[in-house]
Write a protein that holds these residues in place. Structure first.
Motif, PDB file in Angstrom:
ATOM      1  N   ASN A 132       2.209 -13.831   7.059  1.00  0.00           N
ATOM      2  CA  ASN A 132       2.145 -15.437   6.665  1.00  0.00           C
ATOM      3  C   ASN A 132       3.708 -15.844   6.589  1.00  0.00           C
ATOM      4  O   ASN A 132       4.276 -17.032   6.747  1.00  0.00           O
ATOM      5  CB  ASN A 132       1.637 -15.574   5.316  1.00  0.00           C
ATOM      6  CG  ASN A 132       0.165 -15.999   5.305  1.00  0.00           C
ATOM      7  OD1 ASN A 132      -0.308 -16.010   6.606  1.00  0.00           O
ATOM      8  ND2 ASN A 132      -0.522 -15.765   4.065  1.00  0.00           N
ATOM      9  N   ARG A 133       4.799 -14.639   6.338  1.00  0.00           N
ATOM     10  CA  ARG A 133       6.260 -15.078   6.187  1.00  0.00           C
ATOM     11  C   ARG A 133       6.676 -14.798   7.577  1.00  0.00           C
ATOM     12  O   ARG A 133       7.825 -14.816   7.769  1.00  0.00           O
ATOM     13  CB  ARG A 133       6.777 -14.083   5.231  1.00  0.00           C
ATOM     14  CG  ARG A 133       6.423 -14.663   3.995  1.00  0.00           C
ATOM     15  CD  ARG A 133       6.903 -13.672   2.639  1.00  0.00           C
ATOM     16  NE  ARG A 133       8.358 -13.595   2.868  1.00  0.00           N
ATOM     17  CZ  ARG A 133       9.028 -12.196   2.405  1.00  0.00           C
ATOM     18  NH1 ARG A 133       8.176 -11.308   2.040  1.00  0.00           N
ATOM     19  NH2 ARG A 133      10.231 -12.173   2.274  1.00  0.00           N
ATOM     20  N   GLY A 134       5.979 -14.591   8.798  1.00  0.00           N
ATOM     21  CA  GLY A 134       6.540 -14.118  10.103  1.00  0.00           C
ATOM     22  C   GLY A 134       7.124 -12.878   9.990  1.00  0.00           C
ATOM     23  O   GLY A 134       8.236 -12.608  11.196  1.00  0.00           O
ATOM     24  N   ILE A 135       6.873 -11.967   9.150  1.00  0.00           N
ATOM     25  CA  ILE A 135       7.268 -10.557   9.239  1.00  0.00           C
ATOM     26  C   ILE A 135       6.158  -9.528   9.723  1.00  0.00           C
ATOM     27  O   ILE A 135       5.112  -9.839   9.344  1.00  0.00           O
ATOM     28  CB  ILE A 135       7.844 -10.008   7.828  1.00  0.00           C
ATOM     29  CG1 ILE A 135       8.840 -10.890   7.418  1.00  0.00           C
ATOM     30  CG2 ILE A 135       8.230  -8.560   7.886  1.00  0.00           C
ATOM     31  CD1 ILE A 135       9.044 -10.788   5.810  1.00  0.00           C
ATOM     32  N   PHE A 137      -7.603 -11.572  18.085  1.00  0.00           N
ATOM     33  CA  PHE A 137      -8.239 -11.018  17.060  1.00  0.00           C
ATOM     34  C   PHE A 137      -9.483 -10.706  17.529  1.00  0.00           C
ATOM     35  O   PHE A 137     -10.160 -10.907  18.061  1.00  0.00           O
ATOM     36  CB  PHE A 137      -8.716 -12.264  15.931  1.00  0.00           C
ATOM     37  CG  PHE A 137      -9.422 -11.708  14.744  1.00  0.00           C
ATOM     38  CD1 PHE A 137      -8.959 -11.385  13.700  1.00  0.00           C
ATOM     39  CD2 PHE A 137     -10.829 -11.671  14.787  1.00  0.00           C
ATOM     40  CE1 PHE A 137      -9.376 -10.973  12.577  1.00  0.00           C
ATOM     41  CE2 PHE A 137     -11.730 -11.281  13.823  1.00  0.00           C
ATOM     42  CZ  PHE A 137     -10.766 -10.831  12.694  1.00  0.00           C
ATOM     43  N   ALA A 192      -1.892 -14.567  21.016  1.00  0.00           N
ATOM     44  CA  ALA A 192      -2.262 -13.889  19.741  1.00  0.00           C
ATOM     45  C   ALA A 192      -3.926 -13.597  19.888  1.00  0.00           C
ATOM     46  O   ALA A 192      -4.632 -14.274  20.676  1.00  0.00           O
ATOM     47  CB  ALA A 192      -2.239 -15.024  18.630  1.00  0.00           C
ATOM     48  N   GLY A 214      -5.943  -6.826   3.558  1.00  0.00           N
ATOM     49  CA  GLY A 214      -4.943  -7.941   4.020  1.00  0.00           C
ATOM     50  C   GLY A 214      -3.859  -8.504   2.750  1.00  0.00           C
ATOM     51  O   GLY A 214      -3.276  -9.138   2.941  1.00  0.00           O
ATOM     52  N   MET A 215      -4.205  -7.637   1.824  1.00  0.00           N
ATOM     53  CA  MET A 215      -3.205  -8.121   0.359  1.00  0.00           C
ATOM     54  C   MET A 215      -1.823  -7.456   0.663  1.00  0.00           C
ATOM     55  O   MET A 215      -1.054  -8.173  -0.045  1.00  0.00           O
ATOM     56  CB  MET A 215      -3.997  -7.376  -0.694  1.00  0.00           C
ATOM     57  CG  MET A 215      -5.328  -7.789  -1.084  1.00  0.00           C
ATOM     58  SD  MET A 215      -5.345  -9.866  -1.365  1.00  0.00           S
ATOM     59  CE  MET A 215      -6.108 -10.312   0.120  1.00  0.00           C
ATOM     60  N   LEU A 261      -5.699  -4.640  10.285  1.00  0.00           N
ATOM     61  CA  LEU A 261      -5.978  -5.502   8.875  1.00  0.00           C
ATOM     62  C   LEU A 261      -7.243  -5.178   8.295  1.00  0.00           C
ATOM     63  O   LEU A 261      -8.181  -5.012   8.823  1.00  0.00           O
ATOM     64  CB  LEU A 261      -6.325  -7.036   9.601  1.00  0.00           C
ATOM     65  CG  LEU A 261      -6.765  -8.007   8.597  1.00  0.00           C
ATOM     66  CD1 LEU A 261      -5.671  -8.178   7.556  1.00  0.00           C
ATOM     67  CD2 LEU A 261      -7.124  -9.422   9.347  1.00  0.00           C
ATOM     68  N   VAL A 279      -7.371  -9.821  -5.851  1.00  0.00           N
ATOM     69  CA  VAL A 279      -6.815  -8.574  -4.967  1.00  0.00           C
ATOM     70  C   VAL A 279      -7.714  -7.318  -4.941  1.00  0.00           C
ATOM     71  O   VAL A 279      -7.962  -6.746  -3.666  1.00  0.00           O
ATOM     72  CB  VAL A 279      -5.603  -8.463  -5.524  1.00  0.00           C
ATOM     73  CG1 VAL A 279      -4.861  -6.953  -4.942  1.00  0.00           C
ATOM     74  CG2 VAL A 279      -4.745  -9.635  -5.449  1.00  0.00           C
ATOM     75  N   ASN A 290     -10.962  -7.342  -5.006  1.00  0.00           N
ATOM     76  CA  ASN A 290     -12.022  -7.869  -4.250  1.00  0.00           C
ATOM     77  C   ASN A 290     -11.916  -7.495  -2.779  1.00  0.00           C
ATOM     78  O   ASN A 290     -12.894  -7.428  -1.908  1.00  0.00           O
ATOM     79  CB  ASN A 290     -12.485  -9.121  -4.515  1.00  0.00           C
ATOM     80  CG  ASN A 290     -13.294  -9.439  -5.670  1.00  0.00           C
ATOM     81  OD1 ASN A 290     -13.680  -8.313  -6.272  1.00  0.00           O
ATOM     82  ND2 ASN A 290     -13.508 -10.741  -6.199  1.00  0.00           N
ATOM     83  N   ARG A 291     -10.592  -7.487  -2.379  1.00  0.00           N
ATOM     84  CA  ARG A 291     -10.233  -7.604  -0.916  1.00  0.00           C
ATOM     85  C   ARG A 291      -9.351  -5.947  -0.564  1.00  0.00           C
ATOM     86  O   ARG A 291      -9.647  -5.569   0.627  1.00  0.00           O
ATOM     87  CB  ARG A 291      -9.362  -8.564  -0.468  1.00  0.00           C
ATOM     88  CG  ARG A 291      -9.914  -9.949  -0.546  1.00  0.00           C
ATOM     89  CD  ARG A 291     -11.004 -10.111   0.646  1.00  0.00           C
ATOM     90  NE  ARG A 291     -10.503  -9.826   2.098  1.00  0.00           N
ATOM     91  CZ  ARG A 291     -11.291  -9.817   2.922  1.00  0.00           C
ATOM     92  NH1 ARG A 291     -12.738  -9.791   2.700  1.00  0.00           N
ATOM     93  NH2 ARG A 291     -10.682  -9.397   4.347  1.00  0.00           N
ATOM     94  N   SER A 319     -12.879  -4.962   8.977  1.00  0.00           N
ATOM     95  CA  SER A 319     -13.961  -5.421   8.088  1.00  0.00           C
ATOM     96  C   SER A 319     -15.471  -5.351   8.482  1.00  0.00           C
ATOM     97  O   SER A 319     -16.483  -5.384   7.886  1.00  0.00           O
ATOM     98  CB  SER A 319     -13.936  -7.031   7.892  1.00  0.00           C
ATOM     99  OG  SER A 319     -12.725  -7.262   7.218  1.00  0.00           O
ATOM    100  N   MET A 330      -1.091  -9.495   5.031  1.00  0.00           N
ATOM    101  CA  MET A 330      -1.117 -11.068   5.273  1.00  0.00           C
ATOM    102  C   MET A 330       0.094 -11.593   4.680  1.00  0.00           C
ATOM    103  O   MET A 330       0.419 -12.718   5.400  1.00  0.00           O
ATOM    104  CB  MET A 330      -2.545 -11.638   4.621  1.00  0.00           C
ATOM    105  CG  MET A 330      -3.758 -11.206   5.438  1.00  0.00           C
ATOM    106  SD  MET A 330      -3.551 -11.946   7.498  1.00  0.00           S
ATOM    107  CE  MET A 330      -3.327 -13.583   6.896  1.00  0.00           C
ATOM    108  N   PRO A 331       0.372 -11.295   3.429  1.00  0.00           N
ATOM    109  CA  PRO A 331       1.576 -12.082   2.874  1.00  0.00           C
ATOM    110  C   PRO A 331       2.913 -11.813   3.811  1.00  0.00           C
ATOM    111  O   PRO A 331       3.629 -12.885   3.995  1.00  0.00           O
ATOM    112  CB  PRO A 331       1.778 -11.431   1.587  1.00  0.00           C
ATOM    113  CG  PRO A 331       0.466 -10.860   1.156  1.00  0.00           C
ATOM    114  CD  PRO A 331      -0.381 -10.351   2.509  1.00  0.00           C
TER     115      PRO A 331
END
Ligand SMILES: Cc1cc2nc3c(=O)[nH]c(=O)nc-3n(C[C@H](O)[C@H](O)[C@H](O)COP(=O)(O)OP(=O)(O)OC[C@H]3O[C@@H](n4cnc5c(N)ncnc54)[C@H](O)[C@@H]3O)c2cc1C
Ligand code: FES
Ligand code: FES
Lengths: 795, 155, 269
Positions: C36-39, C5, C3, C28-29, C25, C100, C102-103, C49, C32-33
């Motif tokens: 986070n689920r491994g998808i 970054f 991994a 990330g809205m 990225l 949401v 704000n990002r 950013s 990232m979800p």
């Protein structure tokens, strides 16, 4: 000082508001490892092989567990417990799947690693080879002859077939002319309790003294201890379960989960603490669902609205089997029909079938909300068919207050009630009589307003025969040498505030200062045995047992104080941590009496007195019968709270959008110990009821693949969906509890479904729309309007 | 990888995993456990923190992205058991039950009132739309926010 | 792959990082979800950013240029946007929730191309252009040709959206409508109408994998326009668990009617 009846904010509020409350994921024993679970992506598949090598090889991975290892270690769950009226089919449950998977999300393997990121990565690296099998997507398919078998050792997919009968419903229906009959189909959606904090557990095995400490986000630490002990063959006495602060539960954390067993096993194997914290996607697929039921009904009624016969076929899709006991909710739904209504001829047949959907797990309402939805919709249908008012039909059929205790066709005994009372009170609160004029005016403006009612019966304090979740609980009350009071209870609080209510009860019964009463819960090492928190029982059982123990302490304090004051016990007045002689006006404080007892056990006031200032008492409730009597009576619910809800909605026919303008609920829970907390519970329950009525549904496709994997699809109501809630209280005290307390935790969750449906029907009366399937999403409401339009109704 | 962030006024340096989320770093490294994880999908708001003065759902930020930035959490340097007026209002109004959502709610209310000292009910609802609560039905949360608003405005 | 970054500071640095393996990225809205689920591909993450060149909202001739990293919050409150493309401010203010907004970024929405996404519909109606860059060079694509299908856009794995250019609607009449089932769910239907003195366009999102477009003349027949929307929806149905295709199709027609009505009532700005 009267504490009972006072609105006192919850005792845990300050630490919670500060962000200083400790939940299970906030606990980090030294050297704690993190577990992640590998879950089935398939609804139904044979496991060909599990290749753990890639997971093992990652840096930081301590252990990879498979179903085979756990099976070979003798770990399996054997369902037990006897039931009175029915016999479920059972099968041995494996906490990690062996041979085949039965639902998406079923645990297949587990990885333990140094941290969350590593554990998740290793879980992804475990390769499972599956051979997919045809999957059963819903209950009706499961019933078809030749259907795929979820449990291959069963002859079909029916887990329970439970008939309930009184009189001869078929004969009455056959003898009733068509004008006196109506029929229909109702569908209750599959939902998930969805506490904001997921499930989670830390197990910490100590290999030196062979003890294990678990911190678990659970509702019942003692029950979890017993079940874990059995599952792991681990001595119960060496196992300690601690419940830290729990981030909501609503039934969803009644033990035991497969992950509890896996985590504890892993800790024992590694001799290190292991933590498992559930992720939301795991919860939504494998944390347990409820309510997935349909009802095909036929009713016969007289012209005055009296229902003479009810025939109902109930079909529950209880999903695949797990270690959860949620499937029992289907029994409660059936046994709570017709509930609040007297029907002489009843024939109900419940079939609970297994499928490849996820398993059921308890959720607030516990099946009663399904019964309420079905019955209330049936009552509305009768009102429509008979051309009578919806309120009038309820009034006509309610069990009258003089008929209690009332035996339901299921044999369950409804203790008390005044249903007409809550109905009339809620009509007053919502403005029932004035509404038609408002409705007509709005209609003239092109707006569609509707009003609806929904009555609910919330039997509480579930006491199942041959189960650890039963009609009793215990408490210890003790006083320190300096006069402070500690209460240890077997009930727990997942945010319901019962610690505050129990403190109020003890302070009141003991005559103590509330600030000097501490309530400790949730630790099997210190608290006396208890069943925990479920079925709205915590205050009725926990409060009642704490009161019994407090009275023992009070008696001893009075005897010693009487001697100190040279006064008769009858002359004493006990309040504010002080005991006073009315005759002499002299008094002693609890502190002084405690000092006397502890410091001068051989002194002159202590002759013949056992110096223990500590008492444990259990409260066992009456009105529970676990053996059927000759009339078929048996009863697992000692107190039957009830409420009537009413709401005003506005429907936008072009979109099918439903907006609730106001929701009123009049509730009867006997004596209210803390109105602030009781009302807070009702607000939450009503909002959950509204959520399941309008926004929430766990959806599966025909192949049993979940379509609602995250909170973006399984949509909980947010503050923008919150509504104006108005509450009213009435009190029919229970004859069986201290002061007539009844439970409040579940009340309010059932009424919204039928009340909202009723209000939508009313708003759309021009179209003759009848909402029969929850949730009433815009798409469903809109579709119902289109159907009406194409039949030439409306506008 | 090394990052340096200012958390509640204190600059810290962490060696984070590139996959690590900000919520995990705050909870595990800074040991600030007021913010919670409820979904990791930017839905529930339990993980709400303030990043350079804006509220964010820290489950959907990588810790690495916070390098060089300023973070405020619900704890925000207060000495226990000190709380602010918003938290006091939540306590008094019973604006919570299990408390899991509360720190995130408090963060959103702090920002809402900082930007708009006199929000209407509708504005409160919009301001807190990103924070789910499963326990309260939001009734007492709204009461608490109205109470702070009114008290601050001397009403 | 281990991994990693990267947070490049400049556009050239960014383009070197984009080797076809990297996952971009932005706010990330959305991504990232999923991660986070491994998808999805979590191996090499490149964050946008830290690149000032991707930020900002500015006039550029007759257009407004949005840096790809302009957030929904910025767009909702920017005075230039309010003056020149007010419906984009309306669209931005309706997205998700405060955190949401704000990002989340305009570039992220454009790159993801989700059905019914507020900006996807608005940018389609506005005739926006997307500026895309890679090591191979840069190009500009009309937004209505950029979104190819459901969550499918004309973006190679080594490309990044640098900016979105939106023609000013000054002097025209515009309106935006969104309809959502519940807070937090993707909008069911979004509709945008842009009526300029010399041209007009209606876009409706959410009932089809990519927005329905109807070009409008100076004068247009409402009924015929709605029929055109309806027909387009029938040909390319899109639905999900809570909002099946027939429902979305009907709502597309409804909200098309509303947005056109509102646009007609607008004062030219
Ligand atoms: C709770 C919630 C509610 C929401 N509600 C709405 C709503 O109502 N309406 C709506 O339209 N959206 C909604 N969204 C989505 C939101 O608008 C996201 O911000 C948006 O979809 C993605 O933008 P992002 O900057 O966050 O992109 P990211 O998530 O960072 O990226 C999204 C995708 O685009 C790629 N990408 C991002 N930027 C670039 C770029 N410059 N060049 C090339 N590729 C790029 C990424 O690699 C990724 O594949 C919601 C999201 C959440 C979590
Ligand atoms: S945990 Fe971050 S929004 Fe839910
Ligand atoms: S108090 Fe429990 S989630 Fe809000």
């Amino acid at each position: 000082m009267t504490y009972v009846g006072a609105s006192i904010p919850g005792r845990n509020n300050r630490r919670s508001a500060a962000g200083a409350a400790t939940y299970v994921d906030d606990i980090r024993p030294d050297g704690c490892l993190v577990m992640a679970v590998v879950r089935s992506p398939h609804a139904h598949a044979r496991i060909r092989s599990v290749d753990t090598s890639a997971g093992h090889d990652l840096d930081g991975v301590a252990l990879v567990l498979t179903g085979e290892e756990l099976r070979d270690a003798g770990i399996a769950i054997h369902p037990s417990g006897t039931n009175v009226n029915f016999t479920p089919r059972t099968a041995v449950r494996h906490v990690l799947a062996v041979d085949k998977v039965r639902y998406v999300g079923e645990p297949v393997a587990a990885v333990v690693a140094r941290d969350y990121v590593t554990a998740r990565a290793a879980a992804q690296a475990v390769l499972v080879a599956y051979e997919t099998l045809p999957a059963l997507g819903d209950a009706r398919a499961a019933l078809k002859p030749g259907a795929v078998l979820v449990e291959e050792s069963w002859p079909d997919n029916v887990m329970v077939d439970y008939p309930i009968a009184r009189g001869d419903a078929d004969a009455v229906l056959a003898a009733t002319p068509p004008s006196g009959r109506t029929s229909g189909t109702l569908v209750c959606n599959r939902v998930a309790a969805t506490p904001l904090e997921g499930r989670g557990i830390i197990a910490d095995y100590n290999p030196y003294d062979e003890t294990m400490t678990c911190w678990a986000s659970t509702q019942a630490p003692h029950v979890l201890r017993a079940l874990l002990s059995a599952a792991l063959s681990f001595p119960e006495g060496n196992l300690r379960v601690i419940q830290p602060q729990v981030g909501g539960a609503f039934g969803g954390k009644i033990p035991m989960f497969p992950e509890d067993v896996i985590t504890a096993y892993a800790s024992r194997r590694l001799g290190r603490p292991v933590k498992w914290i559930e992720q939301r996607d795991e919860y939504l697929s494998a944390g347990g669902h409820s309510r997935d039921m349909r009802c095909d009904y036929e009713v016969a009624f007289e012209p005055d609205g009296r229902i003479t016969a009810l025939k109902a076929g109930l079909l529950a899709d209880v999903g695949a089997q797990s270690t959860f006991l949620g499937w029992l909710m289907a029994i409660v739904s059936a046994a709570c029909m017709p509930g609040s209504y007297v029907v002489d001829h009843v024939s109900i047949r419940l079939r609970a079938v297994v499928s490849n959907r996820g398993p059921w797990q308890a959720y607030r309402g516990y099946g009663k909300e399904v019964a309420a939805f079905f019955m209330e919709r049936i009552l509305d249908d009768v009102a429509r068919a008979a051309g009578l008012g919806r309120d009038a039909v309820r009034t006509r059929n309610f069990i009258s207050p003089s008929h209690f205790p009332f035996v339901q066709p299921s044999g369950w005994v409804t203790d008390s009630g005044d249903y007409q009372g809550t109905l009339e009170a809620v009509q007053e609160l919502i403005g029932w009589d004035d509404f038609p004029a408002r409705q007509a005016a709005a209609r003239a403006d092109g707006r569609y307003l509707g009003i609806g009612i929904g009555h609910e019966l919330t039997p509480e304090g579930s006491s199942r025969p041959d189960a650890l979740l039963n009609g009793t609980d215990s408490a210890t009350v003790k006083m320190t040498p300096r006069g402070d009071v500690t209460v240890l209870t077997g009930v727990t609080s997942p945010g319901s505030g019962n610690e505050t209510g129990i403190a109020q009860i003890v302070a009141e019964c003991l005559g103590a200062d509330l600030d000097r009463v501490r309530v400790l819960q949730g630790d099997t090492q210190s608290a006396p045995h208890g069943n925990g928190n479920y079925s709205s029982r915590s205050l009725t059982f926990g409060g009642s047992s704490a009161r019994l123990a407090a009275l023992v302490i009070r008696e001893k304090l009075e005897i010693v104080a009487g001697r100190m004051l040279n006064a008769d016990r009858a002359d004493l007045e006990v309040t504010g941590h002080r005991i006073r002689s009315r005759a002499s006006g002299q008094s002693v404080t609890f502190d002084e009496v405690a000092a006397e007892i502890y410091r001068k056990p051989h002194g002159r006031h202590m002759a013949g007195i056992d110096p223990a200032l500590e008492a444990t008492r259990a409260f066992k409730i009456d009105n529970v019968y676990h053996r059927k009597d000759e009339d078929g009576r048996y009863n697992q619910y000692p107190t039957w709270s009830f409420s009537t809800g009413a709401c005003i909605v506005e429907v936008t026919p072009e979109t099918g959008d439903v907006r609730i303008e106001k929701f009123a609920l009049v509730h009867d829970c006997g004596v209210v110990v803390n109105p602030l907390l009781a009302e807070a519970q009702l607000h939450g329950a009503i909002m959950q009821g509204i959520g399941a009525s309008l926004y929430e549904e766990i959806v599966y496709d025909d192949d049993a693949i979940p379509q609602t994997p995250t909170l973006r699809e399984y949509t909980l109501p947010g503050i923008r969906e919150s509504v104006d809630i108005v509450l009213g209280h009435r009190s029919t005290p229970s004859p069986f509890t201290f002061m007539g307390m009844k439970g409040v935790g579940e009340s309010g969750i059932s009424a919204p479904g039928p009340a909202i449906a009723s209000a939508i029907d009313d708003a759309l009366a021009d179209f003759g729309v009848r909402m029969t399937t929850m949730p009433f999403t815009p798409a469903r409401v809109w579709a119902a309007i289109q159907t009406a339009r194409s039949a030439g109704r409306g506008e | 990888m090394l990052i340096s962030v200012e958390v509640n006024g204190e600059v810290v340096t962490w060696d984070v995993d590139p996959r690590e989320t900000l919520i995990d770093a705050i909870r595990e490294r800074a040991r600030l456990t007021g913010a919670h994880v409820g979904c990791r999908s930017a839905s529930c708001g339990a993980c709400t923190l303030s990043l350079d003065g804006l509220t964010v759902k820290s489950c959907c930020l990588l810790a690495a992205e916070a390098d060089g930035r300023t973070i405020r959490t619900v704890e925000d340097g207060r000495t226990p058991p000190e709380v602010d007026d918003i938290q006091e209002a939540f306590i008094a109004a019973q604006g919570m039950q299990c408390g899991y959502c509360t720190p995130g709610m408090v963060m959103s209310v702090r920002h809402l009132l900082a930007q708009n000292p006199d929000p209407s009910d509708d504005e409160i609802r919009r301001g807190l739309a990103g924070n789910l609560c499963r326990c309260t039905g939001y009734v007492n949360i709204l009461k608490a926010v109205r109470a702070v608003r009114d008290a601050r405005l001397g009403r | 792959m281990p991994a990693s970054f990267a947070a490049p500071r400049t556009l050239p640095e960014l383009l070197t990082e984009l080797d076809g393996e990297a996952t971009i990225l932005a706010g990330g809205m959305t991504i990232m979800p999923l991660l986070n689920r491994g998808i999805g591909r979590a191996g090499k993450i490149v964050s946008l950013s830290g690149i000032p060149a991707l930020r900002g909202i500015a006039r550029s001739g007759d257009s407004v240029r949005f840096g790809a990293m302009a957030t929904h919050s910025e767009i909702a409150s920017d005075p230039i946007v309010a003056e020149h493309v007010p419906i984009l401010a309306t669209a931005a203010a309706g997205i998700g929730d405060v955190q949401v907004r704000n990002r989340g970024t305009i570039g992220g929405v454009a790159a993801y191309g989700n059905a019914g996404a507020d900006y996807v519909t608005a940018l389609t109606a506005l005739g926006a252009r997307v500026v895309v860059a890679s090591r191979r060079g840069s190009r500009e694509v009309a937004f209505d040709r950029f979104v190819l299908g459901l969550r499918r856009t004309d973006l190679a794995r080594d490309e990044v959206i640098v900016a979105v250019e939106v023609p000013s609607t000054s002097g025209g009449r515009t309106a935006f409508e969104r309809y959502f089932r519940v807070q937090g769910a993707a909008p069911t239907i979004t509709a945008a109408a842009v009526l300029m003195p010399d041209r007009g366009r209606l876009a409706v999102g959410g009932a089809t994998p990519t927005p329905v477009i109807v070009e409008l003349g100076r004068e247009f027949d409402l009924a015929a326009t709605l029929d055109a929307v309806d027909e387009a929806c029938a040909g390319r149905p899109f639905g999900d668990a809570h909002n099946p295709a027939p429902y979305r199709r009907a709502m597309a027609r409804n909200f098309a009617a509303r947005v056109l009505r509102h646009a007609r009532e607008e004062q030219p700005c």
